[in-house]
Design a protein around this motif. Sequence first.
Motif, mmCIF file in Angstrom:
data_model
loop_
_atom_site.group_PDB
_atom_site.id
_atom_site.type_symbol
_atom_site.label_atom_id
_atom_site.label_comp_id
_atom_site.label_asym_id
_atom_site.label_seq_id
_atom_site.Cartn_x
_atom_site.Cartn_y
_atom_site.Cartn_z
ATOM 1 N N PRO A 134 0.810 -1.224 0.000
ATOM 2 C CA PRO A 134 0.000 0.000 0.000
ATOM 3 C C PRO A 134 0.845 1.278 0.000
ATOM 4 C CG PRO A 134 -0.031 -1.017 2.170
ATOM 5 C CD PRO A 134 0.649 -1.985 1.271
ATOM 6 N N TYR A 135 2.085 1.212 0.471
ATOM 7 C CA TYR A 135 2.909 2.409 0.540
ATOM 8 C C TYR A 135 3.784 2.580 -0.705
ATOM 9 C CZ TYR A 135 1.592 3.564 5.292
ATOM 10 O OH TYR A 135 0.880 3.947 6.398
ATOM 11 N N PHE A 136 3.585 1.711 -1.697
ATOM 12 C CA PHE A 136 4.326 1.852 -2.953
ATOM 13 C C PHE A 136 3.487 2.614 -3.964
ATOM 14 C CE2 PHE A 136 5.347 0.559 -7.256
ATOM 15 C CZ PHE A 136 6.723 0.760 -7.301
ATOM 16 N N LEU A 137 4.027 3.705 -4.487
ATOM 17 C CA LEU A 137 3.394 4.488 -5.533
ATOM 18 C C LEU A 137 4.331 4.520 -6.735
ATOM 19 C CD1 LEU A 137 2.350 5.717 -2.674
ATOM 20 C CD2 LEU A 137 1.447 7.554 -4.112
ATOM 21 N N ARG A 138 3.747 4.570 -7.926
ATOM 22 C CA ARG A 138 4.545 4.551 -9.142
ATOM 23 C C ARG A 138 4.273 5.822 -9.942
ATOM 24 N NH1 ARG A 138 5.357 -0.708 -11.316
ATOM 25 N NH2 ARG A 138 3.168 -1.077 -10.835
ATOM 26 N N SER A 139 5.310 6.635 -10.102
ATOM 27 C CA SER A 139 5.152 7.898 -10.829
ATOM 28 C C SER A 139 5.537 7.760 -12.294
ATOM 29 C CB SER A 139 6.007 8.992 -10.177
ATOM 30 O OG SER A 139 7.371 8.593 -10.137
ATOM 31 N N THR A 140 5.524 6.533 -12.805
ATOM 32 C CA THR A 140 5.739 6.262 -14.221
ATOM 33 C C THR A 140 4.704 5.241 -14.667
ATOM 34 O OG1 THR A 140 7.388 5.615 -15.867
ATOM 35 C CG2 THR A 140 7.371 4.373 -13.813
ATOM 36 N N HIS A 141 4.767 4.847 -15.917
ATOM 37 C CA HIS A 141 3.796 3.891 -16.436
ATOM 38 C C HIS A 141 4.141 2.479 -15.988
ATOM 39 C CE1 HIS A 141 2.986 6.788 -20.046
ATOM 40 N NE2 HIS A 141 2.596 7.268 -18.883
ATOM 41 N N SER A 142 3.119 1.701 -15.704
ATOM 42 C CA SER A 142 3.309 0.291 -15.396
ATOM 43 C C SER A 142 3.531 -0.487 -16.691
ATOM 44 C CB SER A 142 2.088 -0.254 -14.658
ATOM 45 O OG SER A 142 2.120 -1.661 -14.594
ATOM 46 N N ASP A 143 4.273 -1.586 -16.567
ATOM 47 C CA ASP A 143 4.470 -2.444 -17.737
ATOM 48 C C ASP A 143 3.165 -3.080 -18.209
ATOM 49 O OD1 ASP A 143 7.099 -2.057 -18.317
ATOM 50 O OD2 ASP A 143 7.835 -3.728 -17.116
ATOM 51 N N SER A 144 2.169 -3.090 -17.362
ATOM 52 C CA SER A 144 0.869 -3.588 -17.797
ATOM 53 C C SER A 144 0.343 -2.749 -18.949
ATOM 54 C CB SER A 144 -0.120 -3.574 -16.628
ATOM 55 O OG SER A 144 -1.396 -3.986 -17.041
ATOM 56 N N SER A 145 0.496 -1.429 -18.838
ATOM 57 C CA SER A 145 0.080 -0.545 -19.921
ATOM 58 C C SER A 145 1.000 -0.682 -21.124
ATOM 59 C CB SER A 145 0.072 0.902 -19.418
ATOM 60 O OG SER A 145 -0.201 1.800 -20.472
ATOM 61 N N GLN A 146 2.298 -0.779 -20.862
ATOM 62 C CA GLN A 146 3.246 -0.878 -21.965
ATOM 63 C C GLN A 146 3.045 -2.162 -22.771
ATOM 64 O OE1 GLN A 146 7.987 -0.324 -22.795
ATOM 65 N NE2 GLN A 146 7.393 -1.092 -20.784
ATOM 66 N N MET A 147 2.795 -3.267 -22.086
ATOM 67 C CA MET A 147 2.629 -4.530 -22.790
ATOM 68 C C MET A 147 1.300 -4.584 -23.535
ATOM 69 S SD MET A 147 5.432 -5.858 -22.485
ATOM 70 C CE MET A 147 6.907 -5.903 -21.476
ATOM 71 N N THR A 148 0.309 -3.862 -23.058
ATOM 72 C CA THR A 148 -0.932 -3.747 -23.825
ATOM 73 C C THR A 148 -0.673 -3.028 -25.136
ATOM 74 O OG1 THR A 148 -2.256 -3.713 -21.796
ATOM 75 C CG2 THR A 148 -3.294 -2.866 -23.800
ATOM 76 N N ALA A 149 0.125 -1.962 -25.073
ATOM 77 C CA ALA A 149 0.499 -1.248 -26.301
ATOM 78 C C ALA A 149 1.301 -2.152 -27.230
ATOM 79 C CB ALA A 149 1.293 0.003 -25.944
#
Length: 967
Positions: A134-149
Amino acid sequence: MNRLLFIFMTLWVGFSGSVVCQRPSVVNIGAIFTFDSVIGRAAKAAMEAAVSDVNADQGILNGTELRLITRDVNCSVFLGSVEVFQLVEKKVVAIIGPQSSSIAHMISEIANGLKVPLISYAATDPTLSAQQFPYFLRSTHSDSSQMTAMADFICFYGWKQVIAIYVDDDYGRNGISALDNALENNNARLSHKLPLPVQFDQNDITVLLKQAKLLGSRIYVVHVNPDPRLRIFTLAQELQMMNSNSVWLATDWLSATLDSISPINQASLHNLQGVVGLRQRTPESIHKKAFLSRWSTMQQKGLVRTGLNTYGLYAYDTVWAVARSIDKLGSITFSVSEKLIDANESDMHLEKLKVFDEGNLLRKRLLETNFTGLTGQVQFDHDRNIVGGGYEIINIDKMKIHTVGYWSDGFGFSVLPSETHKGKKNNTSELDQKLRDITWPGGKIERPRGWEIANNERPLRIGVPNRASFVDFCTENHTSHKIQGYCVDIFLEARKLVPYDIPYRFEPFGDGRSNPPYDELVRMVANDTAIGCMIINHILVQTRSIKRWVSCLKPCICREQICWQIIFFFDCIPCLSLKLWFQVFDVVVGDIAIVTDRTRTVDFSQPYASSGLVIVAPISNPKSSAWVFVKPFTVELWCVTAAAFVMIAVVIWVLEHRVNDDFRGPPSKQLVTMFMFSFSTLFKTNQEATVSSMGRFVMVVWLFLLMVITSSYTASLSSILTVQQLSTPITGIDSLIASNLPIGYQVGSFAYSYLMDNLRVTRSRLIPLGSPEEYEKALRQGPSNGGVAAIVDELPYVDLFLAAKPNFGIIGQPFTRSGWGFAFQRDSPLAVDMSTAILKLSENGELQRIGKHWFCKPDCPWERSHNTEAHQLHFISFWGLYILCGTITLVALLVFLLRTVSQFVRYKRRQMLQSSPSTSSSSTSTTRCSNVIYNFFDFIDEKEEAIKKIFTHCENPQINVNSARST
């Protein structure tokens, strides 16, 4: 006095509270990453610039200094675990980083325990978005989005099989897993996953690329950590793997690497000719342009040694997001955890680790972040990932980087940036998906085929059944060792129509002394090598002669599969048995029946021959039957036909009796004439001619019905007299199963499994037969003498058997419908092209020519009509014609009766007018119904001429008077 004391205490509490809630003069934030890396070099300078800008901005933090404490982990999970504790001891309120997903997994648990938010600008592993962190935040794109592309791009060009080359850590494995899921949603798949060690070297890459070169697919997706030397593409060029038939795709690690190279290394870009990659989309803005100009100045002054990539931009915005969230906090306090004190039984000094009391509040403020930064809108979604802006599609051509399009989650591919679609409805229609022309490896802009089924180094391995019976279909010639047969010729002709060359090598399956098991042969095509890998590893461990085994193997056994390139020439007995055990094929060519169980493991081509299971039994000739002439019609049809003859006889006599002298005379003569006329129409020899118009109309319809009936009778009788009939009580598959008699089947055929699994026939009733001679012997012996009652086999084999053995026949029709095709590995693109080629062979008549060449000498089972049981003609086949004839006949009879009744009424009226009144009265009182009917039949019996004369006499009485006077 009490009132003054109350006021004093209130002021003291308020003053004390204001002191406690004051923010400290310095707030520490930590940053943990690898300094000497493509991402780390850019991120370090960007974060330092961001901290400087925050401290220079008087509108934020109210004069509190933001201090950045950095730690170098040198790409080590262990060092990352150590360094994070050192950061926490500095009382940092947030940790920026790490760039490694593996390190992020480790220190996220520490962040959870100490309630210190962890904001990463480069850890893209999709599993970090789990609620476990819960304390991890990501200020970039996840690979989930990249792999969908990436999956959308692959399917945009219609490719179905992909090879993934990735680094074997959390970042690589979970990213490729996301790609696999995205491809499955687009009806594509990862055919092979080829992992590299985390600290891979040139030798590791070479071994992996050589393994990939032996596989069929030529679509490569490279997902590794940024590599300034671009070793994978350099070695791929040396191995001649970047040709016009291949496609090389890279995730955003490549764009980050290229953006960081300063100045651009022209030699490196030369090795990237035709490569397509993804770059995280950051919209253009005034602030971004100003920062890029500032970065160039820093480069000129020697303050930075790298170019600015997107991860550097995200690192800059991350610092600002943390600063804005801290600005919304009141007090910043730390406390000692009682759990850590209780667990401190060693010299680790865990009491120095303090829990950030406002950590959960800061996490909430971070999740509420919403401002415009260098990368665009900075805002987190429900998975604690930054709201994505999509990706740029880049293409390297002639040592230059070209942007050929953009991808966004809501709009798919477009030649315009995603921000231009704001305010529009999401639209991912295929018609609206567009990209600019891409230059592929080899310099061509035409879409590469993306796969290579075989080459001269590794020809297509084609398994062919080495049959012992029915060898005309396919077998190995024992003299010349040549693979030949009907099925082989079809494959060779179809291969000529495939628009590319297919190097191949036929390999017989079976010893040639008995038919091989076809189910096993099909399983050897299935691309299921993981089981083989586990078994072979077990054998290698358990075998004492392990050194001899390993020395005979090529270095192509990877972590997930055994590449079927186990050497084909063996010099030791263990390896020879291994080769026979794990021998697999790319294609199987032969008389392979397409059945449901097989389609679950392999792909089949278009059927080139129809098939199905039939029942073969002994037959006898029914020509000796004395009553064979009555068999064409059923009893019902015979009765209806006889009734029709009688009806026609009666109706024609009624219609012709008054106008035709041939139908007059004594009753016996009229009765004979009536029926002789009707039955003689069957032979068209009747001497009496119809005179009345109604009679002729009825005869036209009757003769048409008679023509149809006689033609059908003749055809059915001819079939009965010429087609051989079965001499067995078995009438079909149901009676065969219920009879409990032994059933024969061909060795190796799927008939055995079908009878057992689908029809539940017990194994004891099934008798294996290996040749046509055994077929004949078993059928002639019969079940009482150790033979079989019938044989169940596929139709093409039975046709060939019956062509030489006319004393047997097929019972009924095939009770299964299938076909023969060639078997390919799942999702093999060659299966589609071969199916198209087979259709062309069928259209141009080549399939029929090949069949005649192999089987039409002298009797052709392919053109011979099948011996089937004769079927009688039923009334239901002709009821419409009988209804039509009967209706017209009855209508004609009704018209005649109405006309005759009208004449009779008219005649009686004239007769009554000529009689005296007394006579008329007396006659009326004495007339009975029977007299009227009798008179009516007398009237009908009169000739038409006599009736007309009577009416003429009644209408012209003056003529009669004048004639009397003259006399």
